[in-house]
Design an enzyme around this catalytic site. Structure first.
Site, PDB file in Angstrom:
ATOM      1  N   GLU A   5       0.897  -1.215  -0.166  1.00  0.00           N
ATOM      2  CA  GLU A   5      -0.042   0.013   0.005  1.00  0.00           C
ATOM      3  C   GLU A   5       0.698   1.159  -0.079  1.00  0.00           C
ATOM      4  OE1 GLU A   5      -3.190   2.049   2.873  1.00  0.00           O
ATOM      5  OE2 GLU A   5      -2.032   0.480   3.741  1.00  0.00           O
ATOM      6  N   HIS A   6       1.907   1.344   0.887  1.00  0.00           N
ATOM      7  CA  HIS A   6       2.676   2.486   1.077  1.00  0.00           C
ATOM      8  C   HIS A   6       4.153   1.770   0.720  1.00  0.00           C
ATOM      9  CE1 HIS A   6      -0.434   3.334   3.887  1.00  0.00           C
ATOM     10  NE2 HIS A   6      -0.589   4.534   3.117  1.00  0.00           N
TER      11      HIS A   6
END
EC number: 1.1.1.23
Length: 427
Positions: free
Chosen positions: A322-323
């Protein structure tokens, strides 16, 4: 937090072992029952479920305009300034995402083109209750406004004393049209099916717990949704020049979300691995959400020592986080090696919370490996495309034989006839 070494396949097996979402049959059954009750009983079901799940007895669902307008007076003026600054950054970034209609007439007598139209009505889910997420309001609402959505309906669970004024202030600033104090799977059901008070929407966006995520999955097809979000996750790539204190703080910024949040460091340096591990233990002691972050780090956290830089990127791309933070020397040089990541943070001073709140790119991101095929929430998520064509008789005459041939090869004679009939008078 485990420090892992081994072959790339062994390391991938270690990180993949945790890469699943809780999709229990029990939750699915409960959510289906909730949706059916909302379909059957409408507003009354929402009152009942809000009392049952939130401990709040409501007499009305819609938040009054006066309450929304007065919210700004109940919050710190500095918060409003920060919110306005974040809004400006988010609008600046997302305005560049707007798609454009086009028209071409490359052949005589032929016009082709594309229309871009906004969705009519969108439902925004904002987590609530004891928590407050005004940043989630901005990130979900502003792209919809830029896209031109005409009606934005927000739902959020109430607390005993109503909805958090910070959330209401953010909603007013972002331009939400209607707010309803309802959440959970029953709130999603209301947006998807409509009730006496809450309108049926075309699309539902916004994060929530497993009941919200499961409800979104159940209503998909009746309405569109943004994505099924799992627990938060971060991967940090670091070389021997990275700052272990920075790395540890960024890993913990995700670990404090949820005991299932995944925080992973991939480095080529054993020294950085060990120093980061020590920093995590040190910084944990001062966190108000220590219990959550510690459980996440212990059960989901990983430190991987890769053989070289290429292996770091190979492992990261397989995780599809996601990040992604790239704390390497000259990080811009590595952009071409990044295939699968929701949001990318380059350099030691591009900390992940910068993206959560302020920089401008959206913080609604694909999780659980879905960055391999999903994108962050954006303006295009609130629009739809339609194509149009126009042919003169002369233009169609030039291509009719090819069209008829293709139709007949597929056994669709009526398709062929629809072309041929336009020229029968000439035979």
């Amino acid at each position: 937090m485990k420090i892992l070494t081994g072959t790339i396949n062994e390391l991938l097996n270690e990180v993949k072992a945790e890469n699943n979402t809780n999709n229990s049959l029990q939750v699915e059954s409960e959510v289906k029952s909730i949706i059916e009750k909302v379909k059957k009983d409408g507003d009354q079901a929402l009152f009942d479920f809000t009392s049952q799940f939130d401990g709040v007895r409501l007499t009305e669902l819609r938040v009054q305009t006066a309450d929304i307008q007065s919210a700004s007076s109940k919050v710190d003026p500095a918060f409003l300034v920060a919110l306005q600054q974040a809004k400006a950054n988010i609008e600046s970034f997302h305005s560049k995402q707007k798609q454009h209609a086009f028209l071409d007439s490359e052949k005589d007598g032929v016009i082709r083109g594309q229309l871009i139209r906004p969705l009519e009505t969108v439902g925004i889910y904002v987590p609530g209750g004891t928590a407050a997420y005004p940043s989630s309001v901005l990130m979900n609402v502003l792209p919809a406004k830029i896209a031109g959505v005409k009606r934005i309906v927000m739902i959020t669970p109430p607390a005993e004393n109503g909805i958090n004024p910070h959330v209401l202030a953010a909603a007013q600033l972002a331009g939400v049209d209607e707010i309803y104090q309802v959440g959970g799977a029953h709130g999603i059901a209301a947006l998807a099916h409509g009730t006496e008070s809450i309108p049926k929407v075309d699309k539902i966006v916004g994060p929530g717990n497993i009941y919200v995520a499961t409800a979104k999955r159940e209503v998909f097809g009746l309405v569109d949704i943004d994505m099924i979000a799992g627990p938060s996750e971060i991967v940090v790539l670091a070389d021997e020049n990275a700052n272990p204190a920075f790395i540890a703080s960024d890993l913990l910024s995700q670990a404090e979300h949820d005991i299932l949040a995944r925080a992973i460091l991939i480095t080529t340096s054993k020294k950085i691995a060990e120093e980061t591990q020590n920093e995590i233990n040190k910084q944990l002691e001062n966190l108000p959400r220590k219990a959550i972050a510690q459980k996440s780090i212990e059960t989901q956290g990983k430190i991987i020592i890769a053989a070289n830089t290429q292996e770091m990127f190979d492992i990261m791309n397989e995780i599809a986080p996601e990040h992604l933070e790239v704390q390497l020397e000259n990080p811009m040089n590595y952009l071409n090696q990044i295939k699968n990541a929701g949001s990318i943070f380059l350099g030691s001073y591009a900390s992940e919370p910068l993206g959560d709140y302020f920089a401008g790119p959206n913080h609604v991101l694909p999780t659980s490996g879905t960055a391999k095929f999903f994108s962050p929430l954006g303006v295009e998520d609130f629009t739809k495309r339609s194509a149009f064509i126009s042919y003169t008789k002369e233009a169609l005459a030039k291509e009719k034989d090819a069209i008829v041939l293709l139709a007949k090869k597929e056994g669709l004679d009526a398709h062929a006839k629809a072309i041929q009939i336009r020229f029968e008078e000439e035979n």
